[in-house]
Design a protein around this motif. Structure first.
Motif, PDB file in Angstrom:
ATOM      1  N   VAL A 196      94.178  56.417 101.885  1.00  0.00           N
ATOM      2  CA  VAL A 196      95.431  56.632 102.604  1.00  0.00           C
ATOM      3  C   VAL A 196      96.534  56.227 101.634  1.00  0.00           C
TER       4      VAL A 196
ATOM      5  N   THR B 238      93.104  54.054 109.037  1.00  0.00           N
ATOM      6  CA  THR B 238      93.061  53.686 107.621  1.00  0.00           C
ATOM      7  C   THR B 238      91.802  52.891 107.298  1.00  0.00           C
TER       8      THR B 238
ATOM      9  N   LEU C 215     100.553  59.823 108.268  1.00  0.00           N
ATOM     10  CA  LEU C 215      99.582  59.227 107.356  1.00  0.00           C
ATOM     11  C   LEU C 215      99.052  60.325 106.436  1.00  0.00           C
TER      12      LEU C 215
END
Length: 402
Positions: free
Chosen positions: A259, A243, A278
């Motif tokens: 994200v 991320t 994710l």
């Protein structure tokens, strides 16, 4: 063109009161009861005009006002919203198109047929944005679409079937675009540029390319209190590093990376997750830097997985290349908006799919207060909304005559 902009603003407020609330935002998620209620709201007003109202094979709504030619200028946007979204994202373009339709219907038949279109599921309830316009453009991957599910686990084909739509037939909507000489769309900017420039309305040069993926990190679940740190295979730690890398890569290449969701399983504070998913969204106005962003991010994700001893699986969800709009129409849109410098769109719009199908396309943006969108406090000044609707009317008038 004599547009009743006060009526349009009142209708926008009425629609929001019907399908949303100030604190919690819009509830017009596509195929939901509130979205159906919004469609009924629109159809009720269309039935007061000398137009033919039809739903195509993909579920898009069309209203046609006959002109002296069967060639079509289409004006529209989408009524659906993200969960808890704003009152203007989408409906401004649809109800602005309704204002144009009313004004043209009050006069002599136009040179070309004028159409209003409300595209279905622009927002991507199933993770794939621009469903309705992509179906009409012929770019919807049916094999991939069959596998799509929403946040509740409902399958796209099942939801469509419940509304009388067969996924295998949605590309039959393509015949509509073959008749279009132009497609025009009014939308709020959803960003801070026009506010910073002190401008109410501007033309749009095109839309950024987008790459959307789902990354799955698989490690080893365990008790939060008994597994030593050096023996852990923690997928959430790898997802967290990824991320941070997404943001760094975007800044380095002048794009944006987001994200938007991380799901850890089992998702309790006393357990090390076994798997983490994710959702990644990356955008850039140019194709080559976007490809570089994707490659560098996946390299960083692979490195993070290796560092934490977990496995990585990457699933492409959806992509679209940068789409420029028609230069001649953009020039007309710029004149209709008052002559300010056009700007690119970082957000996706149905106009991108229509342009990708070869239809001359242009957009107009209205200033967004604070650049806020996809949130309950999304807003624009009334005078700016009126200016945007009037600019749309000027642009549509030129497109109908040219």
């Amino acid at each position: 063109m004599d547009l009743d902009t006060a009526r349009t603003l009142a209708e926008l407020a009425e629609l929001h009161a019907l399908t949303g609330a100030p604190a919690t935002g819009a509830r017009r998620v596509c195929w939901s009861e509130d979205w159906e209620r919004a469609r009924a709201f629109l159809i009720e007003r269309l039935q007061q005009l000398p137009v033919t109202v039809e739903r195509d094979e993909a579920g898009n709504l069309w209203a046609l006002l006959p002109g002296r030619s069967d060639r079509v200028v289409a004006v529209g946007s989408h009524l659906d919203s993200v969960p808890g979204g704003g009152w203007l994202d989408g409906p401004l373009g649809v109800l602005g198109a309704l204002a144009v339709l009313r004004a043209v219907a009050a006069g002599e038949p136009p040179q070309r047929t004028l159409a209003l279109v409300d595209w279905a599921d622009e927002e991507g309830r199933f993770g794939r944005s621009l469903y309705g316009s992509a179906a009409a453009a012929g770019t919807l991957d049916l094999a991939a679409a069959r596998k799509l599910t929403d946040a509740a686990g409902l399958r796209l084909p099942d939801v469509l079937a419940a509304h009388g739509i067969a996924l295998d037939r949605v590309h039959e909507a393509r015949g509509r675009l073959a008749r279009l000489d132009a497609y025009l769309e009014l939308h709020i900017e959803q960003g801070p540029v026009l506010e910073a420039r002190g401008e109410a309305v501007a033309a749009v040069t095109g839309t950024a390319g987008t790459e959307r993926r789902r990354l799955r990190f698989t490690g080893r679940g365990g008790h939060a209190g008994t597994v030593p740190m050096e023996l852990r295979r923690d997928p959430l730690a790898a997802a967290a590093r990824t991320t941070l890398a997404v943001a760094e890569v975007a800044r380095r290449h002048g794009g944006v990376g987001t994200v938007g969701a991380i799901e850890a399983h089992p998702g309790i504070p006393t357990a090390i997750p076994g798997t983490v998913e994710l959702w990644l969204d990356q955008r850039h106005a140019q194709a080559r830097p976007l490809a570089t962003m994707v490659a560098e991010t996946l390299e960083a994700a692979s490195a993070a997985a290796g560092q934490h001893g977990v496995e990585l699986a990457v699933e492409p969800v959806w992509s679209i290349e940068p789409i420029p709009f028609d230069p001649a129409l953009v020039a007309l849109a710029r004149e209709a908006a008052g002559g300010g410098e056009p700007l690119p769109s970082g957000a996706l719009h149905d106009a991108a799919e229509v342009a990708r199908a070869g239809v001359p396309t242009a957009m107009l943006f209205v200033q967004s207060l604070g650049g806020i969108s996809h949130a309950p406090d999304e807003d624009s000044r009334p005078e700016h909304l009126r200016a945007g609707i009037e600019a749309l009317g000027r642009l549509a008038g030129e497109a109908l005559r040219r």
